[in-house]
Design a protein around this motif. Structure first.
Motif, PDB file in Angstrom:
ATOM      1  N   GLU A 269       0.837  -1.210   0.000  1.00 56.50           N
ATOM      2  CA  GLU A 269       0.000   0.000   0.000  1.00 56.50           C
ATOM      3  C   GLU A 269       0.873   1.263   0.000  1.00 56.50           C
ATOM      4  O   GLU A 269       0.588   2.229  -0.718  1.00 56.50           O
ATOM      5  CB  GLU A 269      -0.919   0.018   1.222  1.00 56.50           C
ATOM      6  CG  GLU A 269      -1.930  -1.122   1.260  1.00 56.50           C
ATOM      7  CD  GLU A 269      -1.467  -2.287   2.116  1.00 56.50           C
ATOM      8  OE1 GLU A 269      -2.255  -2.771   2.941  1.00 56.50           O
ATOM      9  OE2 GLU A 269      -0.311  -2.725   1.946  1.00 56.50           O
ATOM     10  N   LEU A 270       1.936   1.247   0.807  1.00 60.58           N
ATOM     11  CA  LEU A 270       2.834   2.399   0.839  1.00 60.58           C
ATOM     12  C   LEU A 270       3.520   2.588  -0.512  1.00 60.58           C
ATOM     13  O   LEU A 270       3.686   3.721  -0.983  1.00 60.58           O
ATOM     14  CB  LEU A 270       3.886   2.216   1.933  1.00 60.58           C
ATOM     15  CG  LEU A 270       3.390   2.277   3.375  1.00 60.58           C
ATOM     16  CD1 LEU A 270       4.522   1.938   4.334  1.00 60.58           C
ATOM     17  CD2 LEU A 270       2.835   3.663   3.699  1.00 60.58           C
TER      18      LEU A 270
ATOM     19  N   GLU B 253       1.297   4.362  -2.943  1.00 58.07           N
ATOM     20  CA  GLU B 253       1.214   5.788  -2.631  1.00 58.07           C
ATOM     21  C   GLU B 253       2.483   6.514  -3.062  1.00 58.07           C
ATOM     22  O   GLU B 253       2.429   7.641  -3.593  1.00 58.07           O
ATOM     23  CB  GLU B 253       0.984   5.954  -1.125  1.00 58.07           C
ATOM     24  CG  GLU B 253       0.685   7.373  -0.688  1.00 58.07           C
ATOM     25  CD  GLU B 253       0.353   7.464   0.789  1.00 58.07           C
ATOM     26  OE1 GLU B 253       0.244   8.604   1.297  1.00 58.07           O
ATOM     27  OE2 GLU B 253       0.198   6.406   1.449  1.00 58.07           O
TER      28      GLU B 253
ATOM     29  N   GLU C  49       2.651   6.984  -6.843  1.00 55.21           N
ATOM     30  CA  GLU C  49       1.828   8.117  -7.279  1.00 55.21           C
ATOM     31  C   GLU C  49       2.565   9.439  -7.082  1.00 55.21           C
ATOM     32  O   GLU C  49       2.314  10.403  -7.805  1.00 55.21           O
ATOM     33  CB  GLU C  49       0.515   8.130  -6.505  1.00 55.21           C
ATOM     34  CG  GLU C  49      -0.464   7.040  -6.910  1.00 55.21           C
ATOM     35  CD  GLU C  49      -1.794   7.172  -6.183  1.00 55.21           C
ATOM     36  OE1 GLU C  49      -1.959   8.157  -5.430  1.00 55.21           O
ATOM     37  OE2 GLU C  49      -2.663   6.296  -6.374  1.00 55.21           O
ATOM     38  N   ALA C  50       3.472   9.455  -6.088  1.00 59.15           N
ATOM     39  CA  ALA C  50       4.275  10.661  -5.839  1.00 59.15           C
ATOM     40  C   ALA C  50       5.492  10.742  -6.746  1.00 59.15           C
ATOM     41  O   ALA C  50       6.295  11.671  -6.622  1.00 59.15           O
ATOM     42  CB  ALA C  50       4.711  10.695  -4.376  1.00 59.15           C
TER      43      ALA C  50
ATOM     44  N   TRP D 229       9.147  11.039   3.244  1.00 57.85           N
ATOM     45  CA  TRP D 229       8.473  11.630   4.402  1.00 57.85           C
ATOM     46  C   TRP D 229       9.405  11.910   5.580  1.00 57.85           C
ATOM     47  O   TRP D 229       8.969  12.475   6.577  1.00 57.85           O
ATOM     48  CB  TRP D 229       7.350  10.690   4.886  1.00 57.85           C
ATOM     49  CG  TRP D 229       6.197  10.590   3.950  1.00 57.85           C
ATOM     50  CD1 TRP D 229       5.438  11.605   3.458  1.00 57.85           C
ATOM     51  CD2 TRP D 229       5.651   9.379   3.400  1.00 57.85           C
ATOM     52  NE1 TRP D 229       4.442  11.121   2.647  1.00 57.85           N
ATOM     53  CE2 TRP D 229       4.539   9.749   2.587  1.00 57.85           C
ATOM     54  CE3 TRP D 229       5.961   8.022   3.513  1.00 57.85           C
ATOM     55  CZ2 TRP D 229       3.770   8.821   1.897  1.00 57.85           C
ATOM     56  CZ3 TRP D 229       5.193   7.100   2.822  1.00 57.85           C
ATOM     57  CH2 TRP D 229       4.119   7.496   2.033  1.00 57.85           C
TER      58      TRP D 229
ATOM     59  N   ARG E 180       3.721   5.606   9.768  1.00 57.10           N
ATOM     60  CA  ARG E 180       2.964   5.046   8.653  1.00 57.10           C
ATOM     61  C   ARG E 180       3.228   3.548   8.463  1.00 57.10           C
ATOM     62  O   ARG E 180       2.470   2.857   7.782  1.00 57.10           O
ATOM     63  CB  ARG E 180       3.330   5.767   7.348  1.00 57.10           C
ATOM     64  CG  ARG E 180       2.897   7.236   7.292  1.00 57.10           C
ATOM     65  CD  ARG E 180       3.472   7.894   6.037  1.00 57.10           C
ATOM     66  NE  ARG E 180       3.024   9.272   5.865  1.00 57.10           N
ATOM     67  CZ  ARG E 180       2.042   9.662   5.067  1.00 57.10           C
ATOM     68  NH1 ARG E 180       1.389   8.753   4.359  1.00 57.10           N
ATOM     69  NH2 ARG E 180       1.710  10.925   4.972  1.00 57.10           N
TER      70      ARG E 180
END
Length: 641
Positions: free
Chosen positions: A82-83, A86, A89-90, A110, A117
């Protein structure tokens, strides 16, 4: 899963690659499948890998695309897919399927906001070539260990203390206060370790150190109670079932087969039941039994395993086998360990490792769902405290009750005295520390050498520990049960339970996962009212109701035993003789820490049945084994002999 180690020497003093390799060699049992190092001037780190996810592509250290950052990592990140989505997408790109690469990308993107997270267990080291900063981080609950030592102007770290020992010029002196911890609690209280120069990085914390500044440590997560009152009982039960199933499903993520540890209790049974539901093949479930003792759970575990369609693998553990292998169990630890379940877990891990690389366990459930008997005992002590304090000398008469020929009476007399002592303490956190002790103050007064006793045993020991771990009035808003649960979760669990699980499993290159300790699940349970956890004398109420449909009828009404040792019974037989030999032959007898006459009296009283000193005799035996192993490590001639 692996072991990590490194040395930031600082000051431009080069780190020799062979030193880092030697560090990693000491923990080859944590990762026999792969090995890697990186040396960059005055910094170097490395890893030993047990390949679980992306077996071909997960080699460490892993570097960021621009080569600025590099990482070594011990653990598993269960939400890394899942990370990764994400992060993609970045704009971030990946070249492996490894959760290690995802973790590094999360940190690059991050920074320290990445740690909360992550859903997983981890001890991480990240090197920044540009700023020459080292970042260390440890998972929120302390599932994976990470030790540090700051000596000679530098800092070194490792998954196990033994991987710090090869560093040239470093010293490791036994900390007397840690020895006092051990005979008080069966383990060393964190962040202290058995060596004065080594400390444990606290769970949920990260450490950063650069080329010319002191190390800075800060917390990125802590458990907090935020009780909700807008949820019905049935909704709590259904959500318990749903969240536990989701956590187990995530913890089953692996490119190798996954099994389970199964006792006769609700925790491991719940995990195994979900695994059986989700798996396309029978789950291998491993159980240890104690034939002809009062705590044998073989029958209950077998019934559950048959009901779930598991491939059930049993290991009967006899006292003579445990006695002869006790030094091998202690050798899995860098510090003396008197955890009650170390021996059965060591044997179970050895057995499971012959079949697979990963097991799921039920640890953590008692802490988050109020399952410990000692929590209920401490609540009773708090309720009785006003009356016992008012009675004063009259209540103190329990201390003067005579021993008799009845072993049962003598054990009750012993427990009554400890209960009265706990009730007279100031506050529930002090009662928690008293309740987790394996010895009483009056027993330690007989056990310790007089000089050692004078230096380290004070009337305010539990008060000092309570103030150290919970300074100020931060617990004032919590009720007694919540105070006990928070202390169990943040103090006892990482220092004892999780340390024992990690060391005994990794000694056999086995990865042990704990679905109850996903920090998201822990956060959620801390919104649950007390009545959904402790209902009368029944702990884990919501959990029991949630898993009831999965288990055989009557399974939840059995007395909780878990992976324990029958100390009182074993130490009246041949096992006691082995413990005596470990004490006399190790050199611990001449250490000046314990009083030989006092130790002899404990053995005699236990044998006669005038008191139950099983836990303390076990601690003495394990300390003797540890002392001998340290002596051999420091003396190459003795070790060779």
């Amino acid at each position: 899963m692996c072991g990590i180690a490194g040395w930031y020497r600082r000051g431009g003093r080069p780190v020799a690659p062979e030193i880092v390799a030697r560090q990693c060699d000491t923990i080859v049992h944590r990762g026999p499948n792969d090995f890697g190092t990186l040396v960059d001037g005055d910094f170097g780190f490395g890893m030993r890998r047990l390949s679980i996810i992306d077996i071909a592509g997960g080699h460490q250290p892993i570097a960021s695309p621009d080569r600025r950052y590099a990482v070594v990592f011990n653990g598993e990140i269960y939400n890394h897919l899942e990370l990764r989505a994400e992060l993609e997408e970045a704009g971030m790109r990946f070249v492996t399927n490894s959760d290690t690469e995802t973790l590094l990308a999360a940190f690059v993107h991050w920074q320290d906001d990445a740690w909360p997270r992550l859903d997983g267990m981890y001890a991480v080291a990240i090197w920044d070539r540009l700023t020459r900063n080292l970042t260390l981080a440890r998972d929120p609950l302390g599932i994976k260990p990470l030790f540090v030592t700051e000596q000679q102007g530098g800092i070194a770290f490792a998954s196990e203390i033994r991987a710090l020992r090869p560093l040239p010029g470093h010293v490791f002196d036994v900390d007397e206060r840690a020895v006092h911890d051990f005979f008080g609690y069966g383990h060393v209280q964190r962040p202290r370790t058995i060596f004065r120069q080594v400390r444990s990085l606290p769970p949920g914390h990260c450490l950063r150190i650069g080329p010319d500044r002191d190390a800075q440590i800060h917390a990125f997560w802590k458990p907090e109670f935020r009780i909700r009152t807008d949820v019905t009982e049935q909704e709590w039960i259904e959500e318990t079932r749903s969240r536990l199933r989701a956590s187990v499903k995530r913890h089953m993520l692996a490119d190798v087969p996954v099994g389970s540890f199964l006792s006769g209790g609700v925790d491991s049974a719940a995990v195994t039941a979900i695994m059986a539901e989700l798996s396309g093949a029978p789950i291998k479930a491993f159980t240890v039994g104690f034939p002809n003792t009062s705590i044998d759970e073989t029958a209950a575990a077998t019934r559950i395993a048959r009901h779930l369609g598991c491939e059930h693998i049993l290991l009967p553990l006899e006292p003579d086998a445990a006695g002869t292998l006790l030094p091998a169990v202690q050798a899995a630890f860098d510090e003396p360990c008197a955890a009650t379940s170390a021996i059965p877990h060591w044997h179970l891990s050895k057995l499971a490792a012959q079949h697979l690389k990963v097991v799921l366990c039920g640890e953590g459930s008692d802490e988050i769902f109020a399952g410990y008997k000692r929590q209920r005992t401490a609540l009773n002590a708090a309720r009785w405290a006003p009356l016992l304090k008012a009675l004063g000398p009259i209540a103190g008469m329990v201390d003067r009750l005579p021993a008799t020929s009845s072993r049962r009476w003598n054990y009750l007399r012993q427990n009554a005295r400890r209960f009265r002592h706990a009730a007279t303490l100031d506050g529930n956190v002090q009662r928690f520390f008293a309740g987790t002790q394996i010895s009483s103050p009056w027993l330690r007064a007989r056990l310790f050498e007089p000089g050692f006793l004078a230096r380290h045993e004070t009337a305010g020991d539990v008060a000092a520990l309570a103030d150290a771990h919970f300074p100020g009035s931060g617990l004032a808003t919590l009720d007694p049960l919540q105070q006990f649960m928070l202390a169990d979760l943040t103090v006892h669990m990482p220092a004892s339970l999780l340390n024992r699980l990690d060391q005994t499993s990794m000694a056999h290159s086995l990865e042990a996962r704990v679905p109850f300790l996903s920090h998201g699940l822990v956060d959620w349970t801390m919104t649950m009212p007390n009545a959904m956890k402790l209902r009368g004398r029944t702990g884990k109420y919501a959990l029991r109701k949630a898993v009831e449909p999965w288990l055989p009828t009557g399974s939840l009404g059995l007395r909780k035993l878990g992976f324990q040792l029958p100390f009182a019974e074993w130490f009246r037989g041949d096992f006691s003789q082995f413990a005596r030999e470990a004490w006399h032959e190790s050199g611990a007898r001449a250490s000046g820490l314990l009083d030989p006459e006092g130790v002899g009296t404990l053995f005699a009283e236990h044998s006669a049945g005038t008191a139950n000193h099983g836990r303390m005799l076990y601690a003495i035996a394990m300390f003797g084994c540890w002392w001998e192993q340290q002596r051999q490590q420091e003396s190459p001639t003795a070790a060779a002999a």
